[in-house]
Scaffold this active site. Structure first.
Site, PDB file in Angstrom:
ATOM      1  N   GLU A 115       0.827  -1.211   0.000  1.00  0.00           N
ATOM      2  CA  GLU A 115       0.000   0.000   0.000  1.00  0.00           C
ATOM      3  C   GLU A 115       0.860   1.259   0.000  1.00  0.00           C
ATOM      4  O   GLU A 115       0.529   2.257  -0.628  1.00  0.00           O
ATOM      5  CB  GLU A 115      -0.847  -0.011   1.269  1.00  0.00           C
ATOM      6  CG  GLU A 115      -2.303  -0.204   1.001  1.00  0.00           C
ATOM      7  CD  GLU A 115      -3.048   1.075   1.239  1.00  0.00           C
ATOM      8  OE1 GLU A 115      -3.384   1.747   0.249  1.00  0.00           O
ATOM      9  OE2 GLU A 115      -3.284   1.400   2.411  1.00  0.00           O
ATOM     10  N   THR A 128      -4.959   9.945  -2.311  1.00  0.00           N
ATOM     11  CA  THR A 128      -4.681   9.860  -0.872  1.00  0.00           C
ATOM     12  C   THR A 128      -3.636  10.897  -0.479  1.00  0.00           C
ATOM     13  O   THR A 128      -3.732  11.515   0.586  1.00  0.00           O
ATOM     14  CB  THR A 128      -4.200   8.442  -0.517  1.00  0.00           C
ATOM     15  OG1 THR A 128      -5.195   7.511  -0.942  1.00  0.00           O
ATOM     16  CG2 THR A 128      -3.977   8.270   0.968  1.00  0.00           C
TER      17      THR A 128
END
Ligand code: HSE
Length: 291
Positions: free
Chosen positions: A120, A168
């Site tokens: 991630e 993000t």
């Protein structure tokens, strides 16, 4: 060959920034792995044209490296990237579970969480466990530096995904650097209420505990129509509404009887702001499943 389905997730849940997460019943990514001399990646499905197939740049490449498990990895994306629904985390989670199985590495689900989080980090810049933990373990998870706690919760949810992109990285840039003691007290109260609600499968307590006055208002500015959608969902019976992960998806908690009306209200509210959206009527679901 090993095939694993890993679910979308919703992190933060308002009061649990970078800590709380839930697995969603749907959508999901499906990953197929086959032993190979070196890792190669193939991506198909939702938003696949935006996802690099270079193992150095793709979330599953880092997972294969961490498990010392070279493979041909085929990712069928059911979760659009930059959605706030843990798209990269689901691919990383599925790859971690699949490669662990393929190479008989014998790691527990809890041990696979930090490995998937490394994947991630390739896309989000930071390693967060709050999406990979529920995608691997299912239910409601509390991810801290001391490990992951898991609650096998079951609460109805509506996740509404507008046709806009929020990265993000951008969403983390707007997070305030400071919060007041009053906000700290409020957040602790809400997080405790939410946790208690998860243990009782109680949508009222979970919804009440999702409120957050620190991170969510700053991020709401990045999501066209967020306030209108939140108000519409609450008016239609949602017990709580917040931004899903880093956004732009919006998550509502509710009683099952109100789910359809809330889904329609959220779609209509985005449409009223000129934003196309799609909606998932779902519930807290299972973690990664090996086929
Ligand atoms: N907790 C993270 C955030 C989830 O909200 O930025 C996305 O990685």
């Amino acid at each position: 060959m090993v095939t694993v389905r890993a679910p979308a997730t919703s992190a933060n849940l308002g009061s649990g920034f970078d800590v709380f997460g839930v697995a969603l019943g749907r959508p999901a990514d499906v990953v197929h792995v086959e032993r190979a001399a070196e890792t190669t990646i193939e991506v198909t499905g939702a938003g696949s044209k935006f996802i690099p197939e270079d193992p150095e740049k793709n979330t599953v490449g880092a997972v294969a490296k961490a498990l010392d498990a070279p493979a041909h990895i085929a990712i069928d994306k059911g979760i659009r990237p930059a959605s706030g629904l843990g798209s990269s985390a689901a691919s990383a989670a599925a790859a971690a579970v699949a490669l662990n199985e393929l190479y008989d590495r014998g790691k527990s689900r809890a041990e696979l969480v930090p490995i998937a989080a490394k994947g991630e980090a390739v896309v989000s810049g930071d390693a967060h466990d709050d999406n990979v933990a529920p995608s691997i373990m299912g239910g409601f998870t509390i991810a801290t530096e001391k490990g992951v706690r898991h609650v096998d919760a079951d609460v109805p949810l509506v996740a509404c995904l507008p046709d806009i992109v929020v990265s993000t990285r951008d969403a983390r840039r707007v997070v305030p650097e400071h919060a007041s003691v009053d906000q700290l007290v409020e957040t602790v109260g809400n997080a405790a209420t939410l946790t208690s609600g998860m243990h009782q499968d109680d949508p009222e307590l979970v919804g009440q505990g999702m409120y957050d006055s620190v991170v969510t208002p700053a991020r709401a500015e990045l999501i066209t129509g967020y306030e209108a959608v939140r108000t519409a969902a609450l008016d239609a019976g949602a017990t709580g509404v917040t931004i899903s992960g880093a956004g732009p998806a919006v998550l509502a908690v509710c009683h099952e009887r109100d789910q359809r009306a809330i889904a329609t209200a959220m779609l209509d509210a985005f449409e009223g702001e000129g934003v196309d959206a799609r909606v998932y009527q779902t519930r807290i679901g299972e973690g990664a499943t090996v086929y």
